[in-house]
Design a protein around this motif. Structure first.
Motif, PDB file in Angstrom:
ATOM      1  N   LYS A  27      -7.997 -17.109  -3.367  1.00 40.48           N
ATOM      2  CA  LYS A  27      -7.505 -16.220  -2.303  1.00 40.48           C
ATOM      3  C   LYS A  27      -7.471 -16.965  -0.974  1.00 40.48           C
ATOM      4  CE  LYS A  27      -8.424 -11.412  -3.549  1.00 40.48           C
ATOM      5  NZ  LYS A  27      -9.540 -11.434  -4.519  1.00 40.48           N
ATOM      6  N   ALA A  40      -4.689 -19.378  -0.921  1.00 42.47           N
ATOM      7  CA  ALA A  40      -3.413 -18.681  -0.698  1.00 42.47           C
ATOM      8  C   ALA A  40      -3.185 -18.458   0.792  1.00 42.47           C
ATOM      9  CB  ALA A  40      -3.405 -17.349  -1.441  1.00 42.47           C
ATOM     10  N   TYR A  87       1.883 -22.407  -3.227  1.00 42.19           N
ATOM     11  CA  TYR A  87       1.541 -20.996  -3.063  1.00 42.19           C
ATOM     12  C   TYR A  87       1.781 -20.242  -4.368  1.00 42.19           C
ATOM     13  CZ  TYR A  87       1.450 -16.379  -0.752  1.00 42.19           C
ATOM     14  OH  TYR A  87       1.161 -15.101  -0.373  1.00 42.19           O
ATOM     15  N   LEU A 125      -0.949 -18.260  -6.644  1.00 37.07           N
ATOM     16  CA  LEU A 125      -0.799 -16.839  -6.966  1.00 37.07           C
ATOM     17  C   LEU A 125      -0.806 -16.616  -8.475  1.00 37.07           C
ATOM     18  CD1 LEU A 125       1.906 -15.708  -4.401  1.00 37.07           C
ATOM     19  CD2 LEU A 125      -0.515 -15.105  -4.422  1.00 37.07           C
ATOM     20  N   TYR A 126      -0.124 -17.490  -9.211  1.00 35.14           N
ATOM     21  CA  TYR A 126      -0.112 -17.372 -10.670  1.00 35.14           C
ATOM     22  C   TYR A 126      -1.529 -17.490 -11.210  1.00 35.14           C
ATOM     23  CZ  TYR A 126       0.921 -18.297 -15.570  1.00 35.14           C
ATOM     24  OH  TYR A 126       0.951 -18.241 -16.940  1.00 35.14           O
ATOM     25  N   LEU A 177      -4.263 -16.792  -9.654  1.00 37.57           N
ATOM     26  CA  LEU A 177      -5.016 -15.584  -9.309  1.00 37.57           C
ATOM     27  C   LEU A 177      -4.737 -14.477 -10.313  1.00 37.57           C
ATOM     28  CD1 LEU A 177      -4.831 -15.256  -5.432  1.00 37.57           C
ATOM     29  CD2 LEU A 177      -6.883 -14.946  -6.815  1.00 37.57           C
ATOM     30  N   GLU A 186       1.033  -7.953  -9.245  1.00 38.98           N
ATOM     31  CA  GLU A 186       1.636  -8.194  -7.930  1.00 38.98           C
ATOM     32  C   GLU A 186       1.704  -9.673  -7.594  1.00 38.98           C
ATOM     33  OE1 GLU A 186       0.175  -5.072  -5.190  1.00 38.98           O
ATOM     34  OE2 GLU A 186       0.571  -6.609  -3.646  1.00 38.98           O
ATOM     35  N   ASN A 187       0.612 -10.387  -7.865  1.00 41.60           N
ATOM     36  CA  ASN A 187       0.597 -11.821  -7.569  1.00 41.60           C
ATOM     37  C   ASN A 187       1.621 -12.564  -8.415  1.00 41.60           C
ATOM     38  OD1 ASN A 187      -1.422 -11.825  -5.601  1.00 41.60           O
ATOM     39  ND2 ASN A 187      -3.050 -11.911  -7.127  1.00 41.60           N
ATOM     40  N   THR A 190       5.046 -11.996  -6.988  1.00 41.14           N
ATOM     41  CA  THR A 190       5.234 -12.791  -5.772  1.00 41.14           C
ATOM     42  C   THR A 190       5.373 -14.267  -6.117  1.00 41.14           C
ATOM     43  OG1 THR A 190       3.776 -11.215  -4.700  1.00 41.14           O
ATOM     44  CG2 THR A 190       4.390 -13.147  -3.428  1.00 41.14           C
ATOM     45  N   ALA A 191       4.572 -14.730  -7.077  1.00 38.73           N
ATOM     46  CA  ALA A 191       4.649 -16.134  -7.488  1.00 38.73           C
ATOM     47  C   ALA A 191       6.064 -16.449  -7.952  1.00 38.73           C
ATOM     48  CB  ALA A 191       3.647 -16.414  -8.610  1.00 38.73           C
TER      49      ALA A 191
END
Lengths: 300, 204
Positions: A183, A186, A206, A210-211, A213, A217-218, A221-222
């Motif tokens: 986090k 990120a 980034y 995110l992937y 994490l 949602e992540n 976004t990824a």
């Protein structure tokens, strides 16, 4: 951060010098400009110039910059005697210099004399509280001693003052990743993307974070940031293309049983898969079968 | 049963990993060990080959996931599976098995319970050219009954053996000739797919 063309140029020069074709000074200047870490070559080529009085005087005032560059490379290669000699020469030429003072501090670091190095830096920074190099040496020292939490603390303090230092944000992000603090990593990449939105490396990093994490949602976004990386790199970035495939598969798994209307259009992943297949066929045909296996596992 | 297990590593697998670490002196690196339980002797795991993985951002998942699928597929057709993990720390003084290495080790154990984790022994590597200590420059870690990774005891040296006795001599030669420049890892492949992480020409 170095682009592929710059790296190729540097490597070409390196080969040229290695094979006796000259160009040592051009190489050293380029290495300095790109801020790459190739201490063995810099040391070798730098000394070949410094130890030759004709070549040395041909440099004019750049001679001192070379002494500094070679001193640092020597420390990186643990050739502390060479480093000491270079610093001595610089000290003689610039007796009051704080810049030479920093090199002396670095030499103490190279010897592992952390306490003395810290003293040296403290006194230097009394007169120069905004000296960025000294701040960063503190971070480096903490890291070298294995005190990662201190390194993070110093780096955060540094970034509060020098928030435009992209290399520092990247360093912090990478430290966070190594500690699995995704986090926080990120957040660093978000800062980088905000200040330099057209640098694909930040979008890619980034997306990777995110992937890692995870969570719907992540992952979504990824996928967007892998897509923007593809956009910024003209579709040539293998990692981003694979990232699209990984995200699609993971999103599919996480949203199993959910409303089918939420499913995203399949075009992006099939385009990514096609681009990868084409590239592997053309440039890495022996691995093409393995790529097909990857795409099959990801159900693309 | 697991306490009785011995690990036998091949020279090429061993050297490849050490050279990879030497190529990237300023960062942590990792690699995958390929092998199987020895068909003639179930208490021995033979590590037959290795694949150098990454030299940056070892704790990010996407490149790792791709690498594992490709590696498993390639070696599966040769009858070998992922049998362990290799890690080299960033700092010379760091002799601990860190959290990233343990997590990857745990992941591999799900598919191969006898999996081992090897950690590069920086001090032994440094001593190698001086020729004094001829033990392997890697340390063996095994999971105990509570699933914690433990350094394989003081007699760990006897649980990890290398098939070819002159391996360290060969390694020292390669180090002097800077052979580590030729090692290709998965990071290199992802940056330029023409680079072959199988390193077919490395020991020719």
């Amino acid at each position: 951060m170095v682009s592929k063309t710059e790296e190729t140029q540097l490597n070409r020069l390196e080969n040229q010098v290695d094979n006796g074709g000259g160009g040592a000074w051009e190489y050293l200047c380029l290495a300095r400009k790109l801020k790459v870490r190739r201490p063995e070559k810099v040391l070798k080529y730098g000394l070949s110039i410094l130890n030759d009085s004709k070549k040395r005087s041909a440099l004019g005032p750049e001679e001192w910059t070379l002494y500094e560059q070679v001193a640092i490379a020597a420390m990186d290669c643990q050739c502390l005697d060479v480093a000491k000699d270079c610093i001595k020469v610089l000290r003689k030429k610039f007796p009051e210099s704080k810049r030479v003072g920093r090199l002396e501090g670095m030499l103490l670091e190279a010897k592992g004399l952390w306490g003395e190095a810290e003293k040296a830096y403290s006194s230097l920074s009394e007169d120069n509280p905004l000296d960025q190099v000294i701040h960063k040496r503190r971070v480096a020292m903490a890291k070298a001693q294995g005190n990662i939490s201190a390194a993070i603390e110093w780096l955060n303090k540094y970034l509060e003052i020098f928030m435009a230092d992209h290399d520092a944000w990247r360093e912090l992000a990478e430290i966070y990743v190594s500690l699995q603090m995704y986090k926080q990593a990120a957040f660093c990449y978000e800062e980088l993307i905000l200040s330099q939105p057209t640098v694909p490396l930040y979008h890619l990093a980034y997306a990777d974070v995110l992937y890692t994490l995870g969570g719907l949602e992540n992952l979504q976004t990824a996928k967007k940031y892998y897509a923007s990386t593809i956009d910024l790199t003209g579709g040539k970035n293998t990692r981003a293309l694979l990232g699209i495939c990984l995200c699609t598969s993971a999103i599919g798994q996480v949203s199993k049983g959910r409303n089918k209307e939420d499913k995203e259009s399949p075009e992006l992943q099939s385009l990514a898969a096609k681009a990868l297949e084409k590239d592997y066929k053309e440039r890495a045909d022996d691995k093409h079968g393995l790529l097909t296996c990857v795409l099959r596992s990801l159900k693309i | 049963m697991v306490a009785e297990l011995k690990y036998e590593i091949s020279q090429n697998a061993y050297i490849k990993l050490v050279l990879h670490a030497l190529k990237h002196k300023t960062t942590a690196v990792n690699g995958i060990l390929l092998g199987r339980v020895k068909p003639q002797n179930e208490s021995v795991v033979e590590i037959i080959d290795s694949v150098p993985l990454f030299h940056s951002n070892l704790a990010l998942l996407p490149p790792r996931e791709i690498a594992l699928i490709m590696i498993e597929e390639h070696y599966g057709s040769e009858g070998l599976g992922i049998a362990g993990y290799f890690h080299a720390n960033e700092r010379f003084d760091d002799a601990e098995l860190g959290i990233v290495a343990k997590n990857i080790g745990d992941h591999i154990c799900r598919y191969f319970p006898q999996a081992a984790v090897f950690l590069l022994d920086n001090k032994r590597l440094e001593a190698l050219p001086k020729g004094k200590d001829q033990s392997l420059v890697i340390q063996l870690y095994i999971r105990d009954a509570s699933k914690n990774w433990k350094l394989a005891g003081p007699d760990g040296g006897s649980r990890l053996v290398i098939k070819e006795p002159a391996a360290n001599v060969v390694l020292s030669d390669y180090i002097s000739s800077e052979k580590w420049q030729d090692v290709v890892d998965f990071d290199d492949h992802l940056d330029d797919i023409k680079m072959d992480w199988l390193n077919p020409e490395l020991f020719k």
